[in-house]
Write a protein that holds these residues in place. Structure first.
Motif, PDB file in Angstrom:
ATOM      1  N   ILE A  26       5.258   6.001  30.186  1.00 51.05           N
ATOM      2  CA  ILE A  26       4.575   7.205  30.665  1.00 51.05           C
ATOM      3  C   ILE A  26       3.437   6.731  31.561  1.00 51.05           C
ATOM      4  N   PRO A  27       3.232   7.334  32.738  1.00 53.49           N
ATOM      5  CA  PRO A  27       2.131   6.891  33.605  1.00 53.49           C
ATOM      6  C   PRO A  27       0.797   6.875  32.857  1.00 53.49           C
ATOM      7  N   GLY A  28       0.127   5.738  32.887  1.00 49.59           N
ATOM      8  CA  GLY A  28      -1.160   5.618  32.214  1.00 49.59           C
ATOM      9  C   GLY A  28      -1.065   5.301  30.735  1.00 49.59           C
ATOM     10  N   VAL A  29       0.149   5.066  30.231  1.00 49.20           N
ATOM     11  CA  VAL A  29       0.340   4.845  28.797  1.00 49.20           C
ATOM     12  C   VAL A  29       1.239   3.635  28.562  1.00 49.20           C
ATOM     13  N   THR A  30       0.852   2.789  27.632  1.00 52.41           N
ATOM     14  CA  THR A  30       1.751   1.756  27.120  1.00 52.41           C
ATOM     15  C   THR A  30       2.050   2.096  25.661  1.00 52.41           C
ATOM     16  N   MET A  31       3.220   1.683  25.202  1.00 47.72           N
ATOM     17  CA  MET A  31       3.687   2.134  23.901  1.00 47.72           C
ATOM     18  C   MET A  31       4.386   0.989  23.184  1.00 47.72           C
ATOM     19  N   ALA A  32       4.266   0.959  21.872  1.00 51.43           N
ATOM     20  CA  ALA A  32       4.936  -0.066  21.075  1.00 51.43           C
ATOM     21  C   ALA A  32       5.218   0.489  19.687  1.00 51.43           C
ATOM     22  N   GLY A  33       6.220  -0.092  19.034  1.00 49.80           N
ATOM     23  CA  GLY A  33       6.535   0.268  17.661  1.00 49.80           C
ATOM     24  C   GLY A  33       6.291  -0.926  16.755  1.00 49.80           C
ATOM     25  N   PHE A  34       5.792  -0.665  15.553  1.00 54.06           N
ATOM     26  CA  PHE A  34       5.495  -1.718  14.586  1.00 54.06           C
ATOM     27  C   PHE A  34       6.143  -1.379  13.245  1.00 54.06           C
ATOM     28  N   ARG A  35       6.776  -2.372  12.637  1.00 55.54           N
ATOM     29  CA  ARG A  35       7.367  -2.170  11.304  1.00 55.54           C
ATOM     30  C   ARG A  35       7.163  -3.441  10.484  1.00 55.54           C
ATOM     31  N   ASP A  36       6.616  -3.274   9.286  1.00 61.60           N
ATOM     32  CA  ASP A  36       6.397  -4.392   8.374  1.00 61.60           C
ATOM     33  C   ASP A  36       7.365  -4.253   7.205  1.00 61.60           C
ATOM     34  N   ARG A  37       8.324  -5.164   7.125  1.00 53.15           N
ATOM     35  CA  ARG A  37       9.352  -5.095   6.086  1.00 53.15           C
ATOM     36  C   ARG A  37       8.939  -5.793   4.796  1.00 53.15           C
ATOM     37  N   SER A  38       7.751  -6.385   4.763  1.00 53.78           N
ATOM     38  CA  SER A  38       7.327  -7.121   3.573  1.00 53.78           C
ATOM     39  C   SER A  38       6.781  -6.208   2.486  1.00 53.78           C
TER      40      SER A  38
END
Length: 280
Positions: A26-38
């Motif tokens: 998205i213009p002006g936006v960075t995005m990431a997903g995080f998942r901790d399986r521990s």
């Protein structure tokens, strides 16, 4: 599914980090997903950064700001938040980093109103925030989650809040220079007095130009500490006068020492997600 639409997924121990194809979805936006399986837990102070952070919990109860009620839409933190701690367990979330220049159009409020204690996205977007979170919880793939976020933010793009082009240019120069910009030279570049420049920048970005430069420099140091660089290397590279200077600033903003940050897997996965975007 085309190869250029598949999110990039990386791993670090039990952590999974996903980034949308093309990076800036998205213009002006960075995005990431995080998942901790521990299933592990963490508790960290929310640090300042050169973007408004929005974290949407995709597994109910995995994230919460301490001292606040349950979130309904997502946690919104300004670029200079109040000292607030965040707790998490078996984290599964989508995080967005919104440039202050884009924030008014996407969130409907100027960046200055987002400092202080983190807000619930529902306080900004109303019921639409809760609907988005519910759909993210039901989604099973990172690609589906990123598509839902893109759709929601595209639908909400509107604002009458105006950022002066001079303020926007000054902000971009501070970010591009990694906070190492002669702040005193900026007002003259735009033909403004120091007071006018200071007041307009603070009212539109949310912090003074000097504070903005400090935050941008600190954020870069924080990401570098998460990449296994030594404290001495980071201090010299980022422009701190010495290791003690870096130590004081990291302690002030995170409540932890640079060594503790460097050895924490949480900051390693954080750097994996955002360092390429910061460099760009």
């Amino acid at each position: 599914m085309r190869a250029d639409t598949v999110p990039t997924t990386r791993g670090h121990g039990a952590w999974e980090v996903a980034v949308p194809a093309g990076g800036r979805a998205i213009p002006g936006v960075t995005m990431a997903g995080f998942r901790d399986r521990s299933g592990g837990t963490f508790e960290e102070r929310v640090p300042p950064g050169p973007a408004i952070a929005i974290v949407i919990d995709c597994a109910p109860g995995s994230l919460e700001p301490l001292g606040s009620g349950a979130i309904e839409g997502g946690i919104v933190s300004g670029i200079s938040p109040a000292a607030t701690r965040m707790a998490g367990r078996a984290v599964d979330c989508v995080e967005l980093q919104v440039d202050p220049l884009a924030a008014p159009g996407l969130l409907g409020v100027p960046p200055a109103e987002l400092n202080g204690a983190p807000l619930d996205l529902a306080e900004v977007w109303g019921r639409d925030a809760g609907r988005l979170r519910a759909r993210l919880i039901e989604a099973r793939s990172w690609d589906d989650r990123f598509a839902l976020v893109r759709e929601a933010f595209t639908r909400h793009r509107r604002s009458s809040f105006r950022i002066d082009p001079e303020v926007a240019d000054a902000w971009r120069r501070i970010v591009a220079g990694h906070g190492r910009v002669p702040i005193g030279d900026l007002p003259g570049r735009y033909g403004w007095s120091r007071t006018t420049f200071w007041n307009r920048f603070k009212s539109q970005i949310g912090v003074t130009p000097k504070r903005a430069a400090t935050i941008v420099r600190f954020d870069r140091a924080l990401r570098r500490l998460g990449t296994a660089a030594s404290v001495a290397e980071v201090a010299a590279e980022i422009g701190y006068s010495d290791q003690s200077h870096l130590h004081r600033e990291v302690l002030k903003f995170t409540g932890r020492t640079p060594g503790a940050i460097a050895s924490d897997p949480l900051w390693t996965v954080d750097s994996m997600a955002w360092t390429p975007a910061r460099t760009a």
